[in-house]
Design a protein around this motif. Sequence first.
Motif, PDB file in Angstrom:
ATOM      1  N   PRO A 252       0.792  -1.235   0.000  1.00  0.00           N
ATOM      2  CA  PRO A 252       0.000   0.000   0.000  1.00  0.00           C
ATOM      3  C   PRO A 252       0.821   1.280   0.000  1.00  0.00           C
ATOM      4  CG  PRO A 252      -1.009  -1.601   1.458  1.00  0.00           C
ATOM      5  CD  PRO A 252       0.290  -2.204   0.997  1.00  0.00           C
ATOM      6  N   VAL A 253       1.916   1.334   0.738  1.00  0.00           N
ATOM      7  CA  VAL A 253       2.681   2.576   0.796  1.00  0.00           C
ATOM      8  C   VAL A 253       3.243   2.933  -0.574  1.00  0.00           C
ATOM      9  CG1 VAL A 253       4.907   1.521   1.443  1.00  0.00           C
ATOM     10  CG2 VAL A 253       4.392   3.879   2.125  1.00  0.00           C
ATOM     11  N   PHE A 271      10.459   8.031  -0.588  1.00  0.00           N
ATOM     12  CA  PHE A 271      10.668   7.639   0.804  1.00  0.00           C
ATOM     13  C   PHE A 271      11.476   8.714   1.522  1.00  0.00           C
ATOM     14  CE2 PHE A 271       9.928   3.384  -1.056  1.00  0.00           C
ATOM     15  CZ  PHE A 271       8.890   2.989  -0.234  1.00  0.00           C
ATOM     16  N   TYR A 272      12.318   9.391   0.765  1.00  0.00           N
ATOM     17  CA  TYR A 272      13.109  10.507   1.281  1.00  0.00           C
ATOM     18  C   TYR A 272      12.752  11.763   0.495  1.00  0.00           C
ATOM     19  CZ  TYR A 272      16.067   6.800   3.306  1.00  0.00           C
ATOM     20  OH  TYR A 272      16.542   5.705   4.007  1.00  0.00           O
ATOM     21  N   GLY A 273      13.184  12.915   1.021  1.00  0.00           N
ATOM     22  CA  GLY A 273      13.059  14.164   0.291  1.00  0.00           C
ATOM     23  C   GLY A 273      14.368  14.487  -0.404  1.00  0.00           C
ATOM     24  N   TYR A 274      14.284  15.205  -1.529  1.00  0.00           N
ATOM     25  CA  TYR A 274      15.485  15.533  -2.307  1.00  0.00           C
ATOM     26  C   TYR A 274      15.450  16.999  -2.696  1.00  0.00           C
ATOM     27  CZ  TYR A 274      15.742  10.482  -2.552  1.00  0.00           C
ATOM     28  OH  TYR A 274      15.802   9.157  -2.212  1.00  0.00           O
ATOM     29  N   ALA A 282      13.288  15.751   5.100  1.00  0.00           N
ATOM     30  CA  ALA A 282      11.830  15.639   5.012  1.00  0.00           C
ATOM     31  C   ALA A 282      11.376  14.320   5.616  1.00  0.00           C
ATOM     32  CB  ALA A 282      11.393  15.724   3.548  1.00  0.00           C
ATOM     33  N   PRO A 283      10.276  14.338   6.357  1.00  0.00           N
ATOM     34  CA  PRO A 283       9.797  13.084   6.960  1.00  0.00           C
ATOM     35  C   PRO A 283       9.338  12.100   5.904  1.00  0.00           C
ATOM     36  CG  PRO A 283       8.163  14.820   7.202  1.00  0.00           C
ATOM     37  CD  PRO A 283       9.395  15.485   6.672  1.00  0.00           C
ATOM     38  N   GLY A 284       9.416  10.821   6.231  1.00  0.00           N
ATOM     39  CA  GLY A 284       8.969   9.794   5.302  1.00  0.00           C
ATOM     40  C   GLY A 284       7.465   9.618   5.336  1.00  0.00           C
ATOM     41  N   PRO A 285       6.918   8.834   4.404  1.00  0.00           N
ATOM     42  CA  PRO A 285       5.471   8.657   4.321  1.00  0.00           C
ATOM     43  C   PRO A 285       4.911   7.577   5.233  1.00  0.00           C
ATOM     44  CG  PRO A 285       6.534   7.533   2.513  1.00  0.00           C
ATOM     45  CD  PRO A 285       7.627   8.224   3.276  1.00  0.00           C
TER      46      PRO A 285
END
Length: 390
Positions: A252-253, A271-274, A282-285
């Motif tokens: 699902p993610v 999964f990460y921010g760039y 940045a926080p993950g989902p």
Amino acid sequence: MVGLGTMGAGIAEVFARNGWQVSGIEVTDAALERGKSILVRSTDRAVETGKLSTADRDDLVGRIEFGGDLAAVADADVVVEAVFEDLATKRNLFADLDRRTRPDALLATNTSSLSITAIAAATEHPERVVGVHFFNPAPVQRLVELISTVLTAPETIERAQQLLDDLGKTTITCADRAGFVVNTLLVGYLNRAARLYGEGFASREEIDAAMVEAGNPMGPLTLMDLVGHDVSLAVLHRMYDETKDRLVAPTPVLTQLVEAGWLGRKTGRGFYGYGPDGVTDAPGPGPKARASRAGELPMALLAPYLNSCLKMVGSWYATPDQIDTGMSLGCRMPKPFDVLAQLGPREVLAAQQQIFAESAEPGDRPALLLERLAAADDPATALVALREVL
């Protein structure tokens, strides 16, 4: 070369590097210019790093003629297709190529996820259609998966094998099955990593760090961000549609990331921010990790991955050497059967049995071959024998 995206332009360069005259074909002027720019960047970089001289670069580029007319395939010895991954588009294209090309021309598709049999069946001469799955970047990556269908003539495979040998590629041959060898194993491993993260098994950093520590060049979540979540999702859907194995049903993610437009590096979030300077904070989902289970890494990922390798061998789809070659050359990952030897079949079986006990998923059932290796008087010797015989 029909289709001059990243893969198509790279494959065109491979042929031109080896002395072939290449006609690069795209449907629009914009796509044609984009293909040219990909080729120019690649060859300029090769000159800058000393892998090509300026004269060789100029000769290489001079061997490629760019255009938008499929009539150029009329005199071709080989036609390679690398257009958008859509089955209807590829079937229509191959039906057209079949009419336009000489009867002795080799027709090859670079699809990474679609049915080559379905593509070949759209032609009047499916016996001359074959899969040649190059890996990105094609000028650098040595591996090519050579895929036959039930319709492919033996002489077509022989000819394609000789062609790839002449191009300096290392091939593994396989039958037409969703994911072939490399993507079947890689995408299954990546999907499990995403599932563990999405279920709060461990944080993204813990999962990635554990697999880097295990010898991988990057963690699975970082790799998924690099590949693009839309790409992984499409391959998983194709594999699930064919096998109905819930282990390759998109977690699902991953589906949510694609729905949100967080496709990875190319969109700035995954999964990460760039950002311009690389990975951001940045926080993950996913949910907050249950840190108590992070200590089960990396075996929580390695055991199912190795179990899949042994299922592939046990079904006679691929040999240990083909799997080792595919994963080491295509993904830069440690050879799976080296990892199995290092961990030990008994230890891997125990971990997989625990995973199966928790999940009750049929796909998590330990491979019969893993059970046999673990039951041997000397599992290490039995593993050596397996690798030598197959």
